[in-house]
Enzyme design. Structure first.
Site, PDB file in Angstrom:
ATOM      1  N   GLU A  25       0.837  -1.194   0.000  1.00 16.56           N
ATOM      2  CA  GLU A  25       0.000   0.000   0.000  1.00 16.56           C
ATOM      3  C   GLU A  25       0.876   1.249   0.000  1.00 16.56           C
ATOM      4  O   GLU A  25       2.007   1.221   0.493  1.00 16.56           O
ATOM      5  CB  GLU A  25      -0.873  -0.029   1.267  1.00 16.56           C
ATOM      6  CG  GLU A  25      -1.738   1.195   1.456  1.00 16.56           C
ATOM      7  CD  GLU A  25      -2.799   0.999   2.556  1.00 16.56           C
ATOM      8  OE1 GLU A  25      -2.713   0.020   3.322  1.00 16.56           O
ATOM      9  OE2 GLU A  25      -3.707   1.846   2.623  1.00 16.56           O
ATOM     10  N   ASN A 175     -12.413  -1.375  -0.800  1.00 18.76           N
ATOM     11  CA  ASN A 175     -11.610  -1.901   0.312  1.00 18.76           C
ATOM     12  C   ASN A 175     -12.264  -1.523   1.637  1.00 18.76           C
ATOM     13  O   ASN A 175     -12.614  -0.350   1.852  1.00 18.76           O
ATOM     14  CB  ASN A 175     -10.195  -1.298   0.289  1.00 18.76           C
ATOM     15  CG  ASN A 175      -9.375  -1.705   1.515  1.00 18.76           C
ATOM     16  OD1 ASN A 175      -8.918  -2.844   1.606  1.00 18.76           O
ATOM     17  ND2 ASN A 175      -9.216  -0.795   2.466  1.00 18.76           N
ATOM     18  N   GLU A 176     -12.450  -2.473   2.483  1.00 16.24           N
ATOM     19  CA  GLU A 176     -12.993  -2.235   3.834  1.00 16.24           C
ATOM     20  C   GLU A 176     -14.120  -1.208   3.793  1.00 16.24           C
ATOM     21  O   GLU A 176     -14.098  -0.195   4.498  1.00 16.24           O
ATOM     22  CB  GLU A 176     -11.867  -1.828   4.796  1.00 16.24           C
ATOM     23  CG  GLU A 176     -10.850  -2.929   4.988  1.00 16.24           C
ATOM     24  CD  GLU A 176      -9.900  -2.741   6.178  1.00 16.24           C
ATOM     25  OE1 GLU A 176      -9.850  -1.640   6.747  1.00 16.24           O
ATOM     26  OE2 GLU A 176      -9.221  -3.728   6.530  1.00 16.24           O
ATOM     27  N   TYR A 249      -6.473  -9.434  10.849  1.00 16.37           N
ATOM     28  CA  TYR A 249      -5.203  -9.177  11.516  1.00 16.37           C
ATOM     29  C   TYR A 249      -5.278  -9.844  12.879  1.00 16.37           C
ATOM     30  O   TYR A 249      -6.202  -9.572  13.646  1.00 16.37           O
ATOM     31  CB  TYR A 249      -4.977  -7.675  11.676  1.00 16.37           C
ATOM     32  CG  TYR A 249      -4.646  -6.988  10.367  1.00 16.37           C
ATOM     33  CD1 TYR A 249      -3.355  -7.019   9.861  1.00 16.37           C
ATOM     34  CD2 TYR A 249      -5.626  -6.318   9.627  1.00 16.37           C
ATOM     35  CE1 TYR A 249      -3.031  -6.400   8.660  1.00 16.37           C
ATOM     36  CE2 TYR A 249      -5.313  -5.696   8.424  1.00 16.37           C
ATOM     37  CZ  TYR A 249      -4.016  -5.736   7.948  1.00 16.37           C
ATOM     38  OH  TYR A 249      -3.681  -5.129   6.754  1.00 16.37           O
ATOM     39  N   GLU A 300      -6.019  -9.262   3.265  1.00 14.63           N
ATOM     40  CA  GLU A 300      -5.098  -8.666   4.237  1.00 14.63           C
ATOM     41  C   GLU A 300      -5.050  -9.574   5.460  1.00 14.63           C
ATOM     42  O   GLU A 300      -6.094  -9.843   6.064  1.00 14.63           O
ATOM     43  CB  GLU A 300      -5.540  -7.259   4.664  1.00 14.63           C
ATOM     44  CG  GLU A 300      -5.377  -6.215   3.581  1.00 14.63           C
ATOM     45  CD  GLU A 300      -5.778  -4.812   4.017  1.00 14.63           C
ATOM     46  OE1 GLU A 300      -5.629  -4.479   5.208  1.00 14.63           O
ATOM     47  OE2 GLU A 300      -6.245  -4.056   3.144  1.00 14.63           O
ATOM     48  N   GLN A 351       2.221  -6.224   5.382  1.00 12.32           N
ATOM     49  CA  GLN A 351       2.444  -5.776   4.026  1.00 12.32           C
ATOM     50  C   GLN A 351       3.891  -6.075   3.644  1.00 12.32           C
ATOM     51  O   GLN A 351       4.716  -6.297   4.522  1.00 12.32           O
ATOM     52  CB  GLN A 351       2.191  -4.287   3.908  1.00 12.32           C
ATOM     53  CG  GLN A 351       0.773  -3.883   4.240  1.00 12.32           C
ATOM     54  CD  GLN A 351       0.431  -2.493   3.722  1.00 12.32           C
ATOM     55  OE1 GLN A 351       1.145  -1.919   2.914  1.00 12.32           O
ATOM     56  NE2 GLN A 351      -0.675  -1.946   4.210  1.00 12.32           N
TER      57      GLN A 351
END
Ligand code: AHR
Length: 498
Positions: A25, A175-176, A249, A300, A351
Site C-alpha cells: 500500500e 476496500n474495507e 489481523y 489482508e 504488508q
C-alpha cells in the site's frame, strides 16, 4: 510426542498459488523509502525499484501483489499516477492525518506493473468506489488491459511506455467499505458494488476471469458474519463475483520483540482463529451460494504490533520488526490456508516492506536491506503453490491459552507436485523440543528428504547489523518408511521428498 499421519490419496484439491500473495500500500515506507528509490538513485535499482529487494522477493515466488491499498485506495485517482513523473500531482493521501507525508505519485500504474513483472507476481488492483466514479474504474481497466491501437486509453498506456497490455486479472471492488471505504452498511456496499460491476462489465468483469478480469467483493472484517450475511443477501448473485474477501489481523500480544512465553502462545492462538473465520464465512456464504461459485480470499492478514519497533523507529507508519514469533504466525496461517484449499483461493500478507508483518525491511542506504524470518517461511513454503494438497491428521499436545481454549502445539500441511512431496511442520512450543513421527500410506516416505529448518529463540530477528541472525539451515534425512526426529522449539521445518 506428536504423531502425524499423511493420507496421499485424500486431497482437498489444488493449493491455489494466489494464496501466496502479498499486499503493498502507499503508506509509510512501503514504497517511498522502501521498495521505490527512483531511477536516478545511487542505490542499485531496476527501473526505479530497489534491486536487492527485488532480487530477494523474486526468490520466494510471490504469486500476487495487491495495490495501491488498503485504505489508501479509496481516495486514490489512478490518473494521478500516469505520464511523466515530474508532472504528477502531489496529494494529501488517506494516511496524511497520521504521518503527514504527501503522496508524490512517483509510483503509479505503469511503475507498479513493472515491479510485478520484476518479481513475478500477478497484479491485484483495489478499485476506489468511495471517491471516484464507476466510469473512472472502467477507464482504469481499459487503460491496463486493452491492446494498443484499440482505444484512446490503451494508446495512452502505450505512449507511457508500455505497448503490451498489463492484463490485470484481479480487481477488488472497494476496500474495507464497512470502515475506511465509506463507512457503508452491507446493503449500501452491495448496491455500490453492483453499480460499479455493471458499468465495468464491458471491459471484462467475470466470475472466472475468462473475459480477463476477476471481480472481488468486499467481505467482512474478521468474522463479522452480519456483514457477510446481509451483503450476500442484498447482492443476491446479480452479477458474477470471483471471490469475497475478508481481512483478519491477528493483532499483537505484548511487545513486538520483548514478549514473554504467555504472549507467545496468545498471539499464536489469535492467529489460529483464521480457521474459524474461514469456516464461518463459508457457512454463511453457502446459504446464498450453495454451489460455491464464489470463492474466498483473505486479502489482508498478519500480525499488527504497536508502532515503532522497525529500523525507522516510528517514522514509517506501521513499520514493525519481525521475530520468530511472526514467522510461526506465518507458517501456522499458511498451513491453515493449505489445509483449506478447497475454500480459499487467494490471500495477501500485509504488508510486503517496512510495514506490518513484512518480508523486507529497507532503509535509505545501499546496504540497508534485510529479509525477515517471515520471508524465510514464504521461501520454505513456496513449493506448495499450485501443488495437490495431501490430507493429514495430527495427534499432538495442546496448550491451554487463557480465555481462548486449546492451541495444538504442532501445525502441519503437505502437498505434492511434479513427483515431489513437501511437508511443512511447525513446533509451536516456546521452549521445548518435540519428537515428531510422520507416517504415510502409499510410498510417499521413501529415499531421503531435503530438510530446511528455521530455528532461533522466539525473540530472534534480523537487523541491518546482523542480517543473518535468523536464517534456515539445511540437512539431509534418510527416511526408511517414516520420519522420526526431534524438532527444536519455536521452529519451522520443511521436508522435500523426491
Ligand atoms: O494494512 C493497513 C490497513 O489495514 C489497510 O490500509 C486497511 O485496509 C486495513 O485496515
Amino acid at each position: 510426542m506428536t504423531n502425524i499421519t499423511l493420507f496421499p490419496s485424500v486431497s482437498k484439491g489444488t493449493i491455489d498459488k494466489a494464496v501466496y500473495g502479498h499486499f503493498s500500500e502507499h503508506i509509510g515506507g512501503v514504497f517511498y523509502g522502501g521498495l521505490w528509490v527512483g531511477e536516478d538513485s545511487p542505490i542499485r535499482n531496476y527501473r526505479g525499484w530497489r534491486a536487492d529487494a527485488v532480487d530477494a522477493l523474486k526468490k520466494v515466488s510471490p504469486a500476487v501483489l495487491r495495490w495501491p491499498g488498503g485504505c489508501f485506495s479509496e481516495t486514490y485517482n489512478w490518473r494521478d499516477g500516469i505520464g511523466p513523473r515530474d508532472k504528477r500531482p502531489r496529494r494529501v493521501n488517506w494516511w496524511y492525518y497520521q504521518d503527514h507525508r504527501v503522496e508524490t505519485n512517483q509510483v503509479g500504474t505503469n511503475e507498479f506493473v513493472h515491479l510485478c513483472r520484476l518479481i513475478g507476481a500477478e497484479p491485484y488492483f483495489a478499485a476506489n468506489i468511495t471517491s471516484t466514479t464507476p466510469m473512472d474504474i472502467r477507464d482504469w481497466i481499459e487503460y491496463c488491459n486493452f491492446p494498443a491501437g484499440t482505444t484512446t486509453l490503451a494508446d495512452m498506456r502505450a505512449e507511457n511506455g508500455d505497448v503490451e497490455p498489463f492484463n490485470v486479472q484481479y480487481w477488488g471492488i472497494g476496500n474495507e467499505n464497512w470502515g475506511g471505504g465509506g463507512n457503508m452498511t452491507p446493503e449500501m456496499y452491495a448496491r455500490e458494488m453492483l453499480r460499479y460491476h455493471t458499468v465495468c462489465w464491458p471491459v471484462g468483469l467475470s466470475r472466472d476471469g475468462k473475459n480477463g478480469v476477476k471481480a472481488i467483493g468486499c467481505g467482512a472484517n474478521s468474522d463479522d458474519m452480519d456483514w457477510t450475511d446481509r451483503m450476500m443477501r442484498e447482492y443476491n448473485n446479480r452479477v458474477p463475483l470471483y471471490a469475497l474477501s475478508f481481512h483478519y489481523y491477528c493483532g499483537s500480544a505484548g511487545d513486538c520483540v520483548n514478549f514473554n512465553e504467555e504472549e507467545w502462545y496468545r498471539l499464536l492462538s489469535q492467529a489460529s482463529y483464521m480457521q474459524k473465520i474461514m469456516d464461518h464465512h463459508r457457512g454463511v456464504m453457502d446459504r446464498y451460494d450453495p454451489q460455491r461459485k464464489i470463492t474466498l480470499a483473505c486479502d489482508e492478514w498478519g500480525c499488527w504490533h504497536p508502532d515503532g519497533s522497525g529500523p525507522s523507529k516510528g517514522y514509517n507508519l506501521f513499520e514493525q520488526q519481525s521475530t520468530m514469533r511472526d514467522a510461526l504466525v506465518a507458517s501456522l496461517t499458511l498451513d491453515i490456508f493449505n489445509n483449506s484449499c478447497d475454500i480459499i483461493k487467494m490471500a495477501n500478507v500485509a504488508q510486503i516492506c517496512n510495514n506490518l508483518h513484512c518480508l523486507i525491511l529497507a532503509g535509505t542506504g545501499e546496504n540497508e536491506m534485510i529479509v525477515t524470518p517471515t520471508y524465510h517461511v514464504f521461501d520454505m513454503y513456496q513449493k506448495h503453490q499450485d501443488a495437490e494438497h495431501i490430507s493429514s491428521v495430527v495427534e499432538c499436545g495442546k496448550k491451554q491459552v487463557e480465555g481462548r481454549g486449546d492451541l495444538p502445539l504442532v501445525s502441519v500441511s503437505a502437498s505434492k507436485k511434479d513427483g515431489k512431496t513437501l511437508i511443512t511442520v511447525s513446533n509451536l512450543n516456546y521452549s521445548a523440543e518435540e519428537r515428531v513421527k510422520i507416517c504415510s500410506g502409499g510410498d510417499l516416505l521413501k529415499g531421503s528428504a531435503k530438510v530446511t529448518q528455521l530455528y532461533a529463540i522466539p525473540q530472534a530477528h534480523n537487523t541491518f547489523d546482523k542480517p543473518d541472525a535468523v536464517k534456515p539451515n539445511g540437512f539431509t534425512y534418510d527416511i526408511n518408511g517414516k520420519i522420526d526426529l526431534y524438532l527444536p522449539p519455536a521452529s519451522v521445518t520443511a521436508f522435500e521428498i523426491g
